[in-house]
Design an enzyme around this catalytic site. Structure first.
Site, mmCIF file in Angstrom:
data_model
loop_
_atom_site.group_PDB
_atom_site.id
_atom_site.type_symbol
_atom_site.label_atom_id
_atom_site.label_comp_id
_atom_site.label_asym_id
_atom_site.label_seq_id
_atom_site.Cartn_x
_atom_site.Cartn_y
_atom_site.Cartn_z
ATOM 1 N N GLU A 137 34.473 50.961 2.946
ATOM 2 C CA GLU A 137 33.533 50.498 1.911
ATOM 3 C C GLU A 137 34.073 49.182 1.373
ATOM 4 O O GLU A 137 35.254 49.089 1.035
ATOM 5 C CB GLU A 137 33.422 51.557 0.810
ATOM 6 C CG GLU A 137 32.317 51.264 -0.175
ATOM 7 C CD GLU A 137 32.141 52.388 -1.194
ATOM 8 O OE1 GLU A 137 32.111 53.570 -0.799
ATOM 9 O OE2 GLU A 137 32.061 52.069 -2.389
ATOM 10 N N GLU A 159 36.440 58.579 -1.674
ATOM 11 C CA GLU A 159 37.214 58.371 -2.899
ATOM 12 C C GLU A 159 37.458 59.681 -3.639
ATOM 13 O O GLU A 159 37.295 59.758 -4.863
ATOM 14 C CB GLU A 159 36.505 57.354 -3.791
ATOM 15 C CG GLU A 159 36.329 56.025 -3.098
ATOM 16 C CD GLU A 159 35.697 54.951 -3.971
ATOM 17 O OE1 GLU A 159 35.290 55.247 -5.097
ATOM 18 O OE2 GLU A 159 35.618 53.799 -3.506
HETATM 19 C C1 GAL Z 1 32.678 53.027 -4.934
HETATM 20 C C2 GAL Z 1 31.980 54.327 -4.587
HETATM 21 C C3 GAL Z 1 30.494 54.132 -4.407
HETATM 22 C C4 GAL Z 1 29.950 53.302 -5.517
HETATM 23 C C5 GAL Z 1 30.673 51.989 -5.534
HETATM 24 C C6 GAL Z 1 30.160 51.001 -6.535
HETATM 25 O O1 GAL Z 1 33.892 53.226 -5.530
HETATM 26 O O2 GAL Z 1 32.491 54.854 -3.407
HETATM 27 O O3 GAL Z 1 29.857 55.379 -4.350
HETATM 28 O O4 GAL Z 1 30.133 53.990 -6.704
HETATM 29 O O5 GAL Z 1 32.027 52.244 -5.835
HETATM 30 O O6 GAL Z 1 30.947 49.832 -6.509
#
Ligand code: GAL
Length: 830
Positions: free
Chosen positions: A508, A432
């Site tokens: 993710e 991100e």
């Molecule tokens: C994502 C990020 C993670 C964590 C997660 C929590 O956007 O990549 O590191 O912060 O959100 O939902």
């Protein structure tokens, strides 16, 4: 003489007296360290008096001892990534632990018979952070990244006469350097490596398996050499199988045209492939001769396997199509902090494998070498990630400060370090990153991906992107070998249509929120819900503003042929990021895990297990059934099961049968109405939304596809707590001073029923062949110390950690709580 020194001498003698010529010596500096948080510049000096400093062993995380405090590293900013537009104060974002500021470590070592003909390197597996290393008062080098392994050549700084050398390391962490708990100090191992002048450098071998057939595999071994002069160099490489028998060998001399690198092809017949839970490993033993004299011996564990990504089809391991059933994991080990520990890593991977996980994403940084080795040894795929930030900041003092100067060095180190490990199946160059929204962001992505391809053309490269609009228009999505998307699975189809690769990775996903054993009523799908107790509902119906529930991803990866699987956020809770309790101290650890910070599975663990673990049956009921005060009120019951249908009984009365609604389609399941009525969830979980609570027994009977009753499970209302019950993950551990047994502790009533709402304090005593190491209960809002031998239960459970000493014997752990019978467990130390 310090123990480290003694070991060094013994090791050295052993090598000197062996029949073979003396080659390399490697020593891990675990003991004899002195540590201080006082930032005294003269601590680098030889004659500095460190007698009053604390004696510690490395790996050591100075911050995990606390105390927790809201004022530790307050972030005054807007978390843009999370959609915040106004700056506010965030507490506990990095765990509320005292990791910022400087810390010093000092140690002494000697290298008998050291002559200028040797080469001495010091390797740090990871030092948090901004390491400045001094040997005998002189600076040997600097490395800012706290996660990466680096080494320094300290030959010129070593005393020639066998005298003691003084090693000093200064580390410094800044406020706002991280989005989570980074740990602090020498939290990974430190090694000394002594070689001949002519030697194979650190990470000097590169083993690939370009051709793998059923009856034979071609193994290519490239070996770099650092030569001291013009002598004739010969390399003998042997491949050993898992019993260390030699099964192939090659011998070559180095010619000018080789440019300091041997390349050898060896044939392995009937190769045993490395695969998921199939950890077949080989070892390449490289012997380097200079003028026919053995000067170095280097070993490289590796595996034989193939990887392939087919457009519109998917990811193939050894010719078999595999969807990533992955988890993102941070590097901290809960109550141990960041300090690396093999037993804790093995327990994590074992727990994840039981959930049906086949891959781990090391979010968002380079893993410890132990992690990668253990993944090799346990058959767990890894997606190794490098950066959470490139040059544009997410946090003021993050890696953005170093990116331009250090990115290539950091990336090259991690690629060289882990490119021989079969568990590593993909590199991930970012998470991100802000460059997603930059006109030239794709150029940075290409720069990093090119380095990966240059150093290791055998593995695909991805990048976790969460801004589909931006990366589809600035080409970052198109440039990546594998486009990885974080969240927004409903945008996969559009990304697929617009991108050339014809595969999509859920790099993710989920970010579902829950607290073990805590249930909220009414049971409704909610985004960013907050409660007075700082917890989230374990009905698994709550998520973040940008995220969703597990099934919202399952359906995509099942129904779309071009999706190659997902990495959920997260497999296990971690320190820091107490989202959505950004400013709600004492919240200081995450609620995202399928498993809590104590390593205890939440309900969600069983939801994933029911879908992912095809080898074992899952039949899990929630919630618990101790709802004094809720008599007669609607108290839904969910069942997570690998079976297609089940019938529910409350005190013997049928509540009806439910069957997974496999026909729920992807299309149309995103409407507000469908979300509200849990349409997608009905395909994967069995839900009785109208059941009412009455004390007694909830029973579930599971049916197979032919309607035959095949399994059943019960949950009973527990009576008064009667005694403490303990169960160790391992009852026999190693007498190495490091091994840990993780002991689950809970209260049961007289009939042995688990008491799920108990929070009384348990206190521990340890006698015998080990020590009390730590304790955790998985409550993200508890400020209790991890090291004191007492803690309150959370939802009736906690985990106590006992560590082996160095002598064999028995550890006796006793657990006491007010008003109940104590528990006692013995652990054998061998
Ligand atoms: C994502 C990020 C993670 C964590 C997660 C929590 O956007 O990549 O590191 O912060 O959100 O939902």
């Amino acid at each position: 003489m310090r123990i480290a020194q003694l070991l060094m001498v013994l090791f050295y003698l052993a090598v000197t007296f062996s029949a073979e010529a003396q080659t390399r010596v490697q020593l891990t500096l675990k003991k004899g360290w002195k540590f201080s948080r006082e930032d005294n510049a003269s601590a680098s000096g030889i004659n500095f008096n460190d007698a009053s400093w604390q004696s510690v062993e490395v790996p050591h995380d100075w911050a995990i001892y606390g105390p927790f405090d809201r004022s530790n590293d307050i972030h005054r900013m807007a978390i843009v990534q999370d959609g915040q537009t106004k700056a506010t104060e965030h507490y506990g974002r990095t765990g509320g632990l005292p990791f910022t500021g400087a810390g010093w470590y000092r140690n002494r070592f000697s290298i008998p018979d050291f002559t200028g003909d040797k080469r001495v390197k010091i390797q740090f597996d990871g030092a948090m952070s901004n390491a400045r290393v001094y040997v005998n008062g002189k600076e040997a080098g600097y490395w800012p990244n706290g996660y990466n392994t680096f080494y320094l050549d300290i030959t010129g700084l070593i005393n020639n006469d066998g005298k003691e050398n003084v090693l000093a390391v200064r580390l410094e962490n800044f406020e706002e350097q991280s989005r989570w708990y980074p740990g602090a100090g020498l939290y990974r191992n430190v090694h000394l490596i002594v070689t001949d002048k002519t030697h194979i450098p650190i990470w000097g071998t590169y083993v690939t398996t370009p051709v793998v057939e059923k009856d034979v595999a071609r193994v290519n071994v490239r070996t770099r050499v650092h030569a001291s002069g013009e002598g004739n160099l010969k390399l003998v490489t042997e491949i050993r199988d898992k019993s260390f028998n030699t099964i192939a060998s090659a011998e070559n001399t180095l010619s000018k045209a080789d440019m300091g690198e041997f390349s050898q092809n060896l044939a392995v017949e009937n190769p045993q492939l490395w695969g998921i839970k199939q950890p077949n490993l080989y070892t390449a033993v490289s012997r380097l001769y200079e003028n026919n004299q053995l000067v170095d011996e280097y070993t490289t564990p590796f595996g034989i396997r193939t990887l392939e990504i087919k457009p519109n089809d998917g990811f193939y391991l050894n010719g078999e199509k595999i969807k990533f059933q992955g988890v993102c994991l941070h590097h901290d080990l809960g109550p141990l902090g960041a300090a690396v520990n093999e037993a804790a890593i093995r327990r994590q991977i074992r727990t994840m494998q039981d959930m049906g996980v086949n891959a781990i994403r090391t979010s968002h940084n380079m893993p410890a070498p132990e992690y990668v080795r253990i993944a090799d040894e346990m058959g767990m795929m890894l997606m190794v990630e490098t950066f959470d930030e490139w040059a544009i900041p997410k946090v003021k003092n993050g890696y953005n400060r170093y990116f331009n100067e250090w990115a290539e060095k950091d990336l090259t180190n991690v690629l060289h370090h882990y490119r021989n490990n079969p568990s590593v199946v993909m590199w991930c160059i970012g998470n991100e990153v802000e460059e997603q929204s930059d006109k030239h962001g794709s150029r940075v992505a290409r720069f990093l991906q090119d380095i990966c391809h240059r150093e290791d053309p055998t593995r695909p490269v991805t990048n976790g992107m969460d801004r589909p609009d931006h990366v589809l228009s600035n080409n970052m999505g198109a440039v990546m070998e594998v486009p990885g998307f974080n969240y927004r699975p409903f945008r996969y189809q559009e990304a697929y249509d617009r991108l050339p690769q014809q595969v999509i990775l859920g790099s993710e996903t989920a970010s579902t929120l829950s607290s073990r054993g805590v249930y909220k009523f009414p049971v409704e799908r909610k985004s960013m819900a907050q409660y007075d107790d700082h917890q989230a509902s374990s009905y698994d119906v709550e998520h973040c503003g940008w995220s969703n529930l597990p099934e919202d991803d399952f359906i995509q990866h099942e129904d779309l042929p071009y999706t190659i699987g997902e990495f959920i956020w997260t497999g296990i809770d971690y320190l820091g990021e107490p989202t959505p309790y950004y400013s709600a101290w004492p919240s200081h650890s995450s609620l995202f895990g399928a498993v809590d910070l104590a390593g205890i599975p939440k309900d969600r663990f069983y939801l994933y297990r029911s879908h992912w673990n095809k080898e074992e049956e899952t039949l899990h009921i929630l919630p618990h059934w101790n709802w004094e005060g809720r008599e007669g009120e609607v108290t839904p019951v969910f069942v997570y099961t690998s079976y297609p249908s089940a019938e529910l009984f409350i005190n013997g009365k049928s509540q009806g049968k439910r069957t997974k609604e496999l026909s729920v389609p992807l299309e149309g399941s995103y409407t507000t109405e469908a979300q509200k009525s849990f349409e997608r969830q009905k395909r994967y979980r069995l839900m009785w939304m109208d059941t009412r609570y009455e004390p007694g027994t909830v029973k579930v009977v599971a049916y197979d596809n032919n309607g035959k009753a095949v399994a059943e499970k019960e949950v009973r209302t527990a009576g008064k707590p009667y005694r403490v019950v303990m169960q160790a993950d391992r009852n026999v551990i190693n007498a190495d001073g490091e091994d840990i047994s993780f002991v689950n502790v809970k209260l049961v009533d007289k009939a042995g029923n688990f008491c799920p709402v108990e929070d009384r304090e348990i206190s521990f005593t340890v006698k015998g062949a080990g020590v009390f190491k730590a304790v955790a209960n998985g409550n993200a809002a508890s400020l209790e110390s991890f090291q004191l031998p007492r803690m309150k239960l959370f939802s009736g459970q906690l985990t106590a950690l006992v560590q082996a000493g160095e002598e064999p014997g028995t550890i006796v752990l006793e657990a006491k709580a007010k008003g109940v019978q104590s528990g006692r467990i013995e652990i054998l130390v061998k």
